[in-house]
Enzyme design. Sequence first.
Site, PDB file in Angstrom:
ATOM      1  N   ALA A   1       0.863  -1.180   0.000  1.00  0.00           N
ATOM      2  CA  ALA A   1       0.000   0.000   0.000  1.00  0.00           C
ATOM      3  C   ALA A   1       0.898   1.228   0.000  1.00  0.00           C
ATOM      4  O   ALA A   1       2.083   1.141   0.361  1.00  0.00           O
ATOM      5  CB  ALA A   1      -0.880  -0.013   1.254  1.00  0.00           C
TER       6      ALA A   1
ATOM      7  N   GLY B   1       0.607  -5.021   1.026  1.00  0.00           N
ATOM      8  CA  GLY B   1      -0.666  -5.066   0.301  1.00  0.00           C
ATOM      9  C   GLY B   1      -0.509  -5.652  -1.097  1.00  0.00           C
ATOM     10  O   GLY B   1      -1.479  -6.160  -1.679  1.00  0.00           O
TER      11      GLY B   1
ATOM     12  N   GLU C   1      -0.733  -9.290  -0.593  1.00  0.00           N
ATOM     13  CA  GLU C   1      -2.147  -9.580  -0.306  1.00  0.00           C
ATOM     14  C   GLU C   1      -2.982  -9.519  -1.588  1.00  0.00           C
ATOM     15  O   GLU C   1      -3.932 -10.282  -1.767  1.00  0.00           O
ATOM     16  CB  GLU C   1      -2.675  -8.598   0.748  1.00  0.00           C
ATOM     17  CG  GLU C   1      -2.054  -8.870   2.118  1.00  0.00           C
ATOM     18  CD  GLU C   1      -2.273  -7.754   3.124  1.00  0.00           C
ATOM     19  OE1 GLU C   1      -2.113  -6.572   2.761  1.00  0.00           O
ATOM     20  OE2 GLU C   1      -2.616  -8.060   4.279  1.00  0.00           O
TER      21      GLU C   1
ATOM     22  N   GLU D   1       4.746  -5.259   7.188  1.00  0.00           N
ATOM     23  CA  GLU D   1       3.949  -4.253   7.904  1.00  0.00           C
ATOM     24  C   GLU D   1       4.358  -4.043   9.358  1.00  0.00           C
ATOM     25  O   GLU D   1       4.277  -2.925   9.870  1.00  0.00           O
ATOM     26  CB  GLU D   1       2.449  -4.627   7.863  1.00  0.00           C
ATOM     27  CG  GLU D   1       1.777  -4.405   6.527  1.00  0.00           C
ATOM     28  CD  GLU D   1       1.844  -5.601   5.595  1.00  0.00           C
ATOM     29  OE1 GLU D   1       2.734  -6.462   5.779  1.00  0.00           O
ATOM     30  OE2 GLU D   1       1.016  -5.685   4.686  1.00  0.00           O
TER      31      GLU D   1
HETATM   32  N1  CO8 Z   1       4.574   3.212  -0.703  1.00  0.00           N
HETATM   33  C1  CO8 Z   1       4.969   4.387  -1.250  1.00  0.00           C
HETATM   34  N2  CO8 Z   1       6.119   4.523  -1.951  1.00  0.00           N
HETATM   35  C2  CO8 Z   1       6.887   3.439  -2.092  1.00  0.00           C
HETATM   36  C3  CO8 Z   1       6.545   2.195  -1.542  1.00  0.00           C
HETATM   37  C4  CO8 Z   1       5.314   2.095  -0.824  1.00  0.00           C
HETATM   38  N3  CO8 Z   1       4.870   0.945  -0.308  1.00  0.00           N
HETATM   39  N4  CO8 Z   1       7.513   1.309  -1.835  1.00  0.00           N
HETATM   40  C5  CO8 Z   1       8.427   1.985  -2.556  1.00  0.00           C
HETATM   41  N5  CO8 Z   1       8.071   3.250  -2.707  1.00  0.00           N
HETATM   42  C6  CO8 Z   1       8.786   4.324  -3.426  1.00  0.00           C
HETATM   43  C7  CO8 Z   1       9.983   4.822  -2.635  1.00  0.00           C
HETATM   44  O1  CO8 Z   1       9.580   5.781  -1.685  1.00  0.00           O
HETATM   45  C8  CO8 Z   1      10.841   5.402  -3.736  1.00  0.00           C
HETATM   46  O2  CO8 Z   1      10.338   6.661  -4.100  1.00  0.00           O
HETATM   47  P1  CO8 Z   1      11.364   7.911  -4.294  1.00  0.00           P
HETATM   48  O3  CO8 Z   1      12.204   7.495  -5.458  1.00  0.00           O
HETATM   49  O4  CO8 Z   1      10.448   9.044  -4.596  1.00  0.00           O
HETATM   50  O5  CO8 Z   1      12.135   8.029  -3.031  1.00  0.00           O
HETATM   51  C9  CO8 Z   1      10.587   4.471  -4.902  1.00  0.00           C
HETATM   52  O6  CO8 Z   1       9.353   3.802  -4.617  1.00  0.00           O
HETATM   53  C10 CO8 Z   1      11.659   3.416  -5.067  1.00  0.00           C
HETATM   54  O7  CO8 Z   1      11.820   2.760  -3.831  1.00  0.00           O
HETATM   55  P2  CO8 Z   1      13.259   2.574  -3.116  1.00  0.00           P
HETATM   56  O8  CO8 Z   1      14.173   3.705  -3.465  1.00  0.00           O
HETATM   57  O9  CO8 Z   1      13.012   2.331  -1.670  1.00  0.00           O
HETATM   58  O10 CO8 Z   1      13.768   1.256  -3.875  1.00  0.00           O
HETATM   59  P3  CO8 Z   1      14.722   0.121  -3.304  1.00  0.00           P
HETATM   60  O11 CO8 Z   1      15.005  -0.756  -4.471  1.00  0.00           O
HETATM   61  O12 CO8 Z   1      15.864   0.713  -2.552  1.00  0.00           O
HETATM   62  O13 CO8 Z   1      13.831  -0.679  -2.230  1.00  0.00           O
HETATM   63  C11 CO8 Z   1      11.848  -1.779  -1.431  1.00  0.00           C
HETATM   64  C12 CO8 Z   1      12.702  -1.366  -2.665  1.00  0.00           C
HETATM   65  C13 CO8 Z   1      12.600  -2.773  -0.584  1.00  0.00           C
HETATM   66  C14 CO8 Z   1      10.581  -2.411  -1.978  1.00  0.00           C
HETATM   67  C15 CO8 Z   1      11.523  -0.525  -0.585  1.00  0.00           C
HETATM   68  O14 CO8 Z   1      11.026   0.496  -1.440  1.00  0.00           O
HETATM   69  C16 CO8 Z   1      10.516  -0.757   0.495  1.00  0.00           C
HETATM   70  O15 CO8 Z   1      10.855  -1.288   1.539  1.00  0.00           O
HETATM   71  N6  CO8 Z   1       9.234  -0.360   0.264  1.00  0.00           N
HETATM   72  C17 CO8 Z   1       8.169  -0.478   1.250  1.00  0.00           C
HETATM   73  C18 CO8 Z   1       7.685  -1.912   1.383  1.00  0.00           C
HETATM   74  C19 CO8 Z   1       6.615  -1.999   2.458  1.00  0.00           C
HETATM   75  O16 CO8 Z   1       6.870  -1.773   3.612  1.00  0.00           O
HETATM   76  N7  CO8 Z   1       5.384  -2.368   2.057  1.00  0.00           N
HETATM   77  C20 CO8 Z   1       4.255  -2.489   2.962  1.00  0.00           C
HETATM   78  C21 CO8 Z   1       3.444  -1.232   2.932  1.00  0.00           C
HETATM   79  S1  CO8 Z   1       2.130  -1.235   4.123  1.00  0.00           S
HETATM   80  C22 CO8 Z   1       0.910  -2.195   3.433  1.00  0.00           C
HETATM   81  O17 CO8 Z   1       1.045  -2.672   2.342  1.00  0.00           O
HETATM   82  C23 CO8 Z   1      -0.296  -2.429   4.286  1.00  0.00           C
HETATM   83  C24 CO8 Z   1      -1.499  -2.902   3.524  1.00  0.00           C
HETATM   84  C25 CO8 Z   1      -2.679  -2.859   4.470  1.00  0.00           C
HETATM   85  C26 CO8 Z   1      -4.030  -2.683   3.797  1.00  0.00           C
HETATM   86  C27 CO8 Z   1      -4.208  -1.456   2.958  1.00  0.00           C
HETATM   87  C28 CO8 Z   1      -5.057  -0.410   3.592  1.00  0.00           C
HETATM   88  C29 CO8 Z   1      -5.343   0.721   2.673  1.00  0.00           C
END
Ligand code: CO8
Length: 261
Positions: free
Chosen positions: A69, A112, A115, A135
């Site tokens: 998400a 998400g 999921e 999460e």
């Molecule tokens: N949300 C928003 N932006 C994101 C997300 C995300 N989940 N994941 C990546 N991005 C963005 C980064 O902020 C970055 O943007 P910018 O270039 O502007 O800084 C861009 O994508 C590229 O990401 P990274 O630079 O971090 O790329 P890496 O290759 O270094 O890392 C990862 C990739 C490991 C995937 C890393 O981006 C990461 O850890 N992302 C988050 C993963 C995460 O925690 N996901 C869970 C989110 S919570 C959720 O899903 C809950 C669902 C519950 C139900 C929904 C209710 C509405």
Amino acid sequence: MPGTVTESFVLSERDGAIVVVLLNRPQQLNALSDELMDELVGTLADLDRDPEIRCIVLGGSEQAFAAGADIGELAQASAIDLYYQRRVERWDAIRSLWTPLVAAVSGFCLGGGCELAMSCDLIVASETAEFGQPETGLGIIPGAGGTQRLTRAVGKATAMDVILSGRRLSAHEALQAGLVARVVAREAWLEEAKRVARDIAEKGPVATRMAKESVNRAYESTLAAGLEAERRALYLAFASEDAKEGLTAFTEKRKPEFKGR
Ligand code: CO8
């Protein structure tokens, strides 16, 4: 590209009886913003109403199916916002689709996003795929089915490990654990998912829907209730014109021509 409809966050392309729907928010690794999920659910609901479409492939990019998400949005939202806006229900809407749905997963498939993939009927994964539920590292929990679907798919030990420690499963681990159906080479992730979708699309459409419903029952009911539902689905499938056609075609040594009736 002929037959391509471009919306901002979702691209869809029809290919005979199948449609490929791709998430298109590459700069954010397909993070599932509210707007993206709205578009996705709307697109899939429209496709689901078309009886000529026999299977849908849902994918992301080679780099990411979806990284979860949108964390920026979640950081701004209150619990009551999530509750009133029914954001989590969008994942349920995907689970309720009639048309068989194949998830084509390459790269990150997290939170998400995982999921979402688990809400599809089966997952075809590239060898690059990484599945995770990170999460708890954000102070929340997998709340769009993750604690339930992952546990049912891979069992308590692996689900606890993934959800509590944040460990990601590689494609091969996910295959071994029962989360994904097939693992293919990096470059084949979408083609293989389309191949699976075409195979599904060739079968009797009434039967595939009944079968999908029946398999899902296995997760949601007791064995006795599931068997009862399966039997009713069998009789209903048997009553279809497609069943007559499929059985007759076999005896006449020809390919069946299913009409979805
Ligand atoms: N949300 C928003 N932006 C994101 C997300 C995300 N989940 N994941 C990546 N991005 C963005 C980064 O902020 C970055 O943007 P910018 O270039 O502007 O800084 C861009 O994508 C590229 O990401 P990274 O630079 O971090 O790329 P890496 O290759 O270094 O890392 C990862 C990739 C490991 C995937 C890393 O981006 C990461 O850890 N992302 C988050 C993963 C995460 O925690 N996901 C869970 C989110 S919570 C959720 O899903 C809950 C669902 C519950 C139900 C929904 C209710 C509405």
